[in-house]
Design an enzyme around this catalytic site. Structure first.
Site, PDB file in Angstrom:
ATOM      1  N   THR A   1     -17.632 -49.696  11.232  1.00  0.00           N
ATOM      2  CA  THR A   1     -18.903 -49.308  11.877  1.00  0.00           C
ATOM      3  C   THR A   1     -19.022 -47.777  11.508  1.00  0.00           C
ATOM      4  O   THR A   1     -18.240 -47.054  11.263  1.00  0.00           O
ATOM      5  CB  THR A   1     -18.898 -49.486  13.172  1.00  0.00           C
ATOM      6  OG1 THR A   1     -18.056 -48.495  14.106  1.00  0.00           O
ATOM      7  CG2 THR A   1     -18.503 -50.714  13.733  1.00  0.00           C
ATOM      8  N   GLY A   2     -20.402 -47.394  11.061  1.00  0.00           N
ATOM      9  CA  GLY A   2     -20.428 -45.943  10.821  1.00  0.00           C
ATOM     10  C   GLY A   2     -19.999 -45.918   9.464  1.00  0.00           C
ATOM     11  O   GLY A   2     -19.757 -44.663   9.139  1.00  0.00           O
ATOM     12  N   GLY A   3     -20.106 -46.732   8.553  1.00  0.00           N
ATOM     13  CA  GLY A   3     -19.183 -46.702   7.224  1.00  0.00           C
ATOM     14  C   GLY A   3     -20.336 -46.014   6.253  1.00  0.00           C
ATOM     15  O   GLY A   3     -20.017 -46.030   5.021  1.00  0.00           O
TER      16      GLY A   3
ATOM     17  N   SER B   1     -21.148 -43.087   6.399  1.00  0.00           N
ATOM     18  CA  SER B   1     -21.070 -41.592   6.412  1.00  0.00           C
ATOM     19  C   SER B   1     -19.779 -41.238   6.804  1.00  0.00           C
ATOM     20  O   SER B   1     -19.060 -41.968   6.960  1.00  0.00           O
ATOM     21  CB  SER B   1     -22.122 -41.065   7.333  1.00  0.00           C
ATOM     22  OG  SER B   1     -22.000 -39.633   7.581  1.00  0.00           O
ATOM     23  N   GLY B   2     -19.336 -39.899   6.084  1.00  0.00           N
ATOM     24  CA  GLY B   2     -18.112 -39.211   6.585  1.00  0.00           C
ATOM     25  C   GLY B   2     -17.000 -40.024   6.690  1.00  0.00           C
ATOM     26  O   GLY B   2     -16.433 -40.718   5.698  1.00  0.00           O
ATOM     27  N   ILE B   3     -16.375 -39.869   7.837  1.00  0.00           N
ATOM     28  CA  ILE B   3     -14.939 -40.635   7.931  1.00  0.00           C
ATOM     29  C   ILE B   3     -15.025 -42.008   7.388  1.00  0.00           C
ATOM     30  O   ILE B   3     -14.282 -42.884   6.864  1.00  0.00           O
ATOM     31  CB  ILE B   3     -14.266 -40.433   9.239  1.00  0.00           C
ATOM     32  CG1 ILE B   3     -14.018 -38.797   9.447  1.00  0.00           C
ATOM     33  CG2 ILE B   3     -13.201 -41.140   9.588  1.00  0.00           C
ATOM     34  CD1 ILE B   3     -13.590 -38.421  10.784  1.00  0.00           C
ATOM     35  N   GLY B   4     -16.050 -42.714   8.240  1.00  0.00           N
ATOM     36  CA  GLY B   4     -16.350 -44.205   7.985  1.00  0.00           C
ATOM     37  C   GLY B   4     -16.478 -44.596   6.630  1.00  0.00           C
ATOM     38  O   GLY B   4     -15.806 -45.596   6.073  1.00  0.00           O
TER      39      GLY B   4
ATOM     40  N   SER C   1      -9.766 -38.858  18.502  1.00  0.00           N
ATOM     41  CA  SER C   1      -9.962 -37.423  18.189  1.00  0.00           C
ATOM     42  C   SER C   1      -8.905 -36.700  18.821  1.00  0.00           C
ATOM     43  O   SER C   1      -8.392 -36.932  19.904  1.00  0.00           O
ATOM     44  CB  SER C   1     -11.350 -37.072  18.655  1.00  0.00           C
ATOM     45  OG  SER C   1     -11.462 -35.693  18.321  1.00  0.00           O
TER      46      SER C   1
ATOM     47  N   TYR D   1     -17.057 -35.930  25.552  1.00  0.00           N
ATOM     48  CA  TYR D   1     -16.796 -36.378  24.298  1.00  0.00           C
ATOM     49  C   TYR D   1     -15.169 -36.646  24.266  1.00  0.00           C
ATOM     50  O   TYR D   1     -14.782 -37.816  24.100  1.00  0.00           O
ATOM     51  CB  TYR D   1     -16.969 -35.476  23.275  1.00  0.00           C
ATOM     52  CG  TYR D   1     -16.333 -35.892  21.725  1.00  0.00           C
ATOM     53  CD1 TYR D   1     -17.179 -36.925  21.130  1.00  0.00           C
ATOM     54  CD2 TYR D   1     -15.633 -35.257  21.124  1.00  0.00           C
ATOM     55  CE1 TYR D   1     -16.582 -37.251  19.638  1.00  0.00           C
ATOM     56  CE2 TYR D   1     -15.196 -35.491  19.855  1.00  0.00           C
ATOM     57  CZ  TYR D   1     -15.581 -36.456  19.189  1.00  0.00           C
ATOM     58  OH  TYR D   1     -15.033 -36.813  18.006  1.00  0.00           O
TER      59      TYR D   1
HETATM   60  N1  LIG Z   1     -15.518 -35.237  11.768  1.00  0.00           N
HETATM   61  C1  LIG Z   1     -14.369 -35.005  12.633  1.00  0.00           C
HETATM   62  O1  LIG Z   1     -13.839 -33.595  12.600  1.00  0.00           O
HETATM   63  C2  LIG Z   1     -14.169 -35.697  13.526  1.00  0.00           C
HETATM   64  C3  LIG Z   1     -13.027 -35.382  14.166  1.00  0.00           C
HETATM   65  C4  LIG Z   1     -12.380 -36.194  15.204  1.00  0.00           C
HETATM   66  C5  LIG Z   1     -12.982 -37.424  15.465  1.00  0.00           C
HETATM   67  N2  LIG Z   1     -14.103 -37.880  14.647  1.00  0.00           N
HETATM   68  C6  LIG Z   1     -14.848 -39.067  14.861  1.00  0.00           C
HETATM   69  O2  LIG Z   1     -14.971 -39.919  13.651  1.00  0.00           O
HETATM   70  C7  LIG Z   1     -16.164 -40.742  13.651  1.00  0.00           C
HETATM   71  C8  LIG Z   1     -17.059 -40.394  12.496  1.00  0.00           C
HETATM   72  O3  LIG Z   1     -17.234 -39.090  12.463  1.00  0.00           O
HETATM   73  P1  LIG Z   1     -17.939 -38.467  11.107  1.00  0.00           P
HETATM   74  O4  LIG Z   1     -17.278 -36.898  11.239  1.00  0.00           O
HETATM   75  O5  LIG Z   1     -17.571 -39.097  10.036  1.00  0.00           O
HETATM   76  O6  LIG Z   1     -19.259 -37.914  11.500  1.00  0.00           O
HETATM   77  P2  LIG Z   1     -20.787 -38.650  10.765  1.00  0.00           P
HETATM   78  O7  LIG Z   1     -20.632 -38.121   9.397  1.00  0.00           O
HETATM   79  O8  LIG Z   1     -21.810 -37.856  11.451  1.00  0.00           O
HETATM   80  O9  LIG Z   1     -20.673 -40.154  10.925  1.00  0.00           O
HETATM   81  C9  LIG Z   1     -21.031 -40.943  12.410  1.00  0.00           C
HETATM   82  C10 LIG Z   1     -21.292 -42.204  11.786  1.00  0.00           C
HETATM   83  O10 LIG Z   1     -21.668 -42.863  13.025  1.00  0.00           O
HETATM   84  C11 LIG Z   1     -22.789 -43.537  12.603  1.00  0.00           C
HETATM   85  N3  LIG Z   1     -23.543 -43.674  14.053  1.00  0.00           N
HETATM   86  C12 LIG Z   1     -23.497 -42.810  14.970  1.00  0.00           C
HETATM   87  N4  LIG Z   1     -24.352 -43.110  15.859  1.00  0.00           N
HETATM   88  C13 LIG Z   1     -24.422 -44.496  16.050  1.00  0.00           C
HETATM   89  C14 LIG Z   1     -24.877 -45.512  16.543  1.00  0.00           C
HETATM   90  N5  LIG Z   1     -25.617 -45.441  17.734  1.00  0.00           N
HETATM   91  N6  LIG Z   1     -24.944 -46.525  16.106  1.00  0.00           N
HETATM   92  C15 LIG Z   1     -24.505 -47.116  14.970  1.00  0.00           C
HETATM   93  N7  LIG Z   1     -23.816 -46.083  14.105  1.00  0.00           N
HETATM   94  C16 LIG Z   1     -24.112 -44.729  14.332  1.00  0.00           C
HETATM   95  C17 LIG Z   1     -23.690 -42.773  11.823  1.00  0.00           C
HETATM   96  O11 LIG Z   1     -24.465 -43.483  11.095  1.00  0.00           O
HETATM   97  P3  LIG Z   1     -26.039 -43.449  11.372  1.00  0.00           P
HETATM   98  O12 LIG Z   1     -26.559 -42.260  11.649  1.00  0.00           O
HETATM   99  O13 LIG Z   1     -26.753 -44.286   9.995  1.00  0.00           O
HETATM  100  O14 LIG Z   1     -26.204 -44.661  12.452  1.00  0.00           O
HETATM  101  C18 LIG Z   1     -22.580 -42.289  11.001  1.00  0.00           C
HETATM  102  O15 LIG Z   1     -22.196 -43.288   9.956  1.00  0.00           O
HETATM  103  C19 LIG Z   1     -16.828 -40.628  14.973  1.00  0.00           C
HETATM  104  O16 LIG Z   1     -16.048 -41.480  15.974  1.00  0.00           O
HETATM  105  C20 LIG Z   1     -16.204 -39.044  15.513  1.00  0.00           C
HETATM  106  O17 LIG Z   1     -16.172 -39.057  16.921  1.00  0.00           O
HETATM  107  C21 LIG Z   1     -14.629 -36.982  13.903  1.00  0.00           C
END
Ligand SMILES: NC(=O)c1ccc[n+]([C@@H]2O[C@H](COP(=O)([O-])OP(=O)(O)OC[C@H]3O[C@@H](n4cnc5c(N)ncnc54)[C@H](OP(=O)(O)O)[C@@H]3O)[C@@H](O)[C@H]2O)c1
Length: 255
Positions: free
Chosen positions: A11-13, A15-18, A140, A153
């Protein structure tokens, strides 16, 4: 090729981490689906992943959308072996705030996106999962180390660490393992959602300053850890948390 022909959903694949995780799973031989709400980024990500992956549009806070993701994936590829519950983080148009500014709406939106959607991403997947599947919840390090504005969060992510334990127990008879992968500070577009462009470099440097290995993590770093948790190499690892954070949580650089 530790995941040859295994069916994965991230899920959320898009962008970013996904996306980093989807790439790593693909490189180990997996096929399957990535999800997200943004059709354009979904299409781009699927193009980059190449054959073997499809994009399914859906909002993880909508239970019907979740059901559809699994139904379509299983219809095309067969039952699912790896589920990565990654979508989450910042709620669109809702900044993370301290207690004096948080409203009930802001609280509910953060809990819905980061906790409730995680639980139901697993529950809705159950009929479509193979016995012996691996479920990876994205937590996280915020769950372990308070940071300004991140209280709700962080509490949602702390609850996810608990979910991995309880869900592993619930699913023991099906040999489905649930673990949490907790990223530290990972260089994705998320930071651009928190501060304006002119403050982005300063914010990232602030994180680098407290990360013992001296760099932020990358989506590829998370991909390596997720591929391990998805594979049989981690078959004895059940209900636990893997922290991938360059040492930030457990090592202090204070002199
Ligand atoms: N980056 C960090 O430093 C960090 C650290 C710890 C944990 N995390 C966790 O890692 C995960 C990914 O974060 P990221 O940094 O890769 O951020 P990101 O690039 O903003 O990615 C977020 C992803 O979640 C999807 N998303 C958001 N809301 C959604 C919804 N309501 N339904 C379906 N998809 C949804 C977005 O796609 P759409 O916008 O297309 O829906 C996007 O693919 C999150 O759970 C975040 O809390 C990140």
């Amino acid at each position: 090729m530790k995941l040859k022909n295994k069916v994965a959903v991230v899920t959320g694949g898009n962008s970013g981490i996904g996306f980093g995780i989807a790439e790593a799973l693909k490189n180990e031989g997996a096929i399957g689906a990535i999800t997200g709400r943004n059709q354009a980024t979904l299409d781009n990500a699927v193009n980059e992943l190449g054959e073997g992956f499809i994009g399914i549009k859906g909002d993880v806070t909508n239970l019907d959308d979740l059901e559809n993701v699994y139904k379509v994936t299983a219809g095309k590829f067969g039952k699912i072996d790896t589920l990565v519950v990654n979508a989450g983080g910042i709620v669109d148009g809702q900044p993370m705030m301290g207690i004096s500014d948080v409203t009930e709406e802001n609280y509910d939106l953060y809990m819905n996106l980061n906790l409730k959607s995680t639980y139901f991403s697993v529950k809705k997947a159950l009929p479509y999962l193979n016995d012996g599947a691996s479920i990876i919840l994205i937590g996280s390090t915020a769950a372990h180390r308070a940071a300004p504005g991140m209280t709700i969060y962080a509490a949602a992510k702390a609850a996810i660490i608990s979910l991995a334990k309880g869900l592993s127990l619930d699913l023991l008879s099906r040999r489905i393992r649930v673990n949490t992968l907790s990223p530290g500070s990972i260089d994705t577009t998320v930071f651009g959602k928190i501060v304006p462009e002119e403050h982005l470099a300063g914010l990232k440097q602030m994180w680098v300053n407290i990360i013992p290995v001296g760099r932020m993590g990358s989506p590829a770093d998370m991909g390596k850890a997720a591929a391990f948790l998805a594979s049989d190499d981690s078959e004895f690892i059940v209900g636990t948390e893997l922290i991938s954070d360059g040492g930030m949580t457990n090592i202090s650089l204070m002199k």
